[in-house]
Design a protein around this motif. Structure first.
Motif, short mmCIF file in Angstrom:
data_model
loop_
_atom_site.label_atom_id
_atom_site.label_comp_id
_atom_site.label_asym_id
_atom_site.label_seq_id
_atom_site.Cartn_x
_atom_site.Cartn_y
_atom_site.Cartn_z
N LYS A 78 0.84 -1.20 0.00
CA LYS A 78 0.00 0.00 0.00
C LYS A 78 0.87 1.25 0.00
N ASP A 82 0.66 4.12 -2.78
CA ASP A 82 0.40 5.53 -2.42
C ASP A 82 1.46 6.45 -3.03
N HIS A 128 -6.10 -6.90 -1.97
CA HIS A 128 -6.11 -5.80 -1.00
C HIS A 128 -5.50 -4.51 -1.55
N LEU A 129 -4.75 -4.58 -2.63
CA LEU A 129 -4.09 -3.38 -3.16
C LEU A 129 -5.06 -2.48 -3.93
#
Length: 174
Positions: A78, A82, A128-129
């Protein structure tokens, strides 16, 4: 000075002026290339990310990455995602008050045999990414490749044109 000596002197003077002009032009072009190179690559941790300025299909971008001894971006955290999103925001343009984002390929493609998104190294995408909107992928004759467009991840035909994000350990040479 004889007429011949005068012509040779004038010719030599002209050649020196031409050489000085060409040297100045070369220095200017090298400075512009260096600035462009610095503008499209960013260090983050141990990795250097190169945001290309050439519009190519996914496979051509992959080949170009290989020529730079790098690979298409494979994000696995993550934090890294970002960082990439922040950099893409910096590369976007504002036109008439609206923000415009270019398409940036990365190292993921859709494997129709197993019906999963697969990274270049063969591993599958962790859900989840990010999520890639489901589409009717059978209409993409040249494969399905996702791309970043601002903060979104979209899928398209691998033969459509886009920029790309490369990554490697250390710096890219200019």
């Amino acid at each position: 000075m004889s007429c011949l000596e005068t012509r040779e002197h004038d010719n030599l003077t002209q050649q020196r002026e031409n050489l000085e002009n060409l040297t100045q032009q070369l220095e200017l072009l090298q400075a512009q290339n260096l600035n462009l190179s610095e503008a499209v690559q960013q260090l983050h941790g141990e990795d250097c990310y190169h945001f290309s300025n050439e519009f190519k299909i996914w496979q051509k971008n992959k080949d170009y990455c290989s020529s730079l001894t790098s690979k298409l971006l494979q994000t696995d955290s993550k934090e890294e995602l970002d960082f990439i999103m922040q950099e893409l925001f910096k590369l976007s343009d504002v036109c008439q008050g609206l923000r415009y984002h270019e398409n940036y390929w990365f190292g993921l493609s859709y494997n129709t045999a197993i019906k999963k998104w697969v990274w270049e190294d063969g591993s599958t995408l962790s859900s989840h990414l990010f999520q890639i909107p489901e589409n009717n992928y059978k209409f993409y004759r040249n494969g399905v490749c996702p791309y970043f467009q601002g903060e979104k991840v979209l899928a398209g035909d691998c033969w459509q044109l886009g920029y790309t994000i490369h990554e490697k350990k250390g710096r890219f040479s200019a």
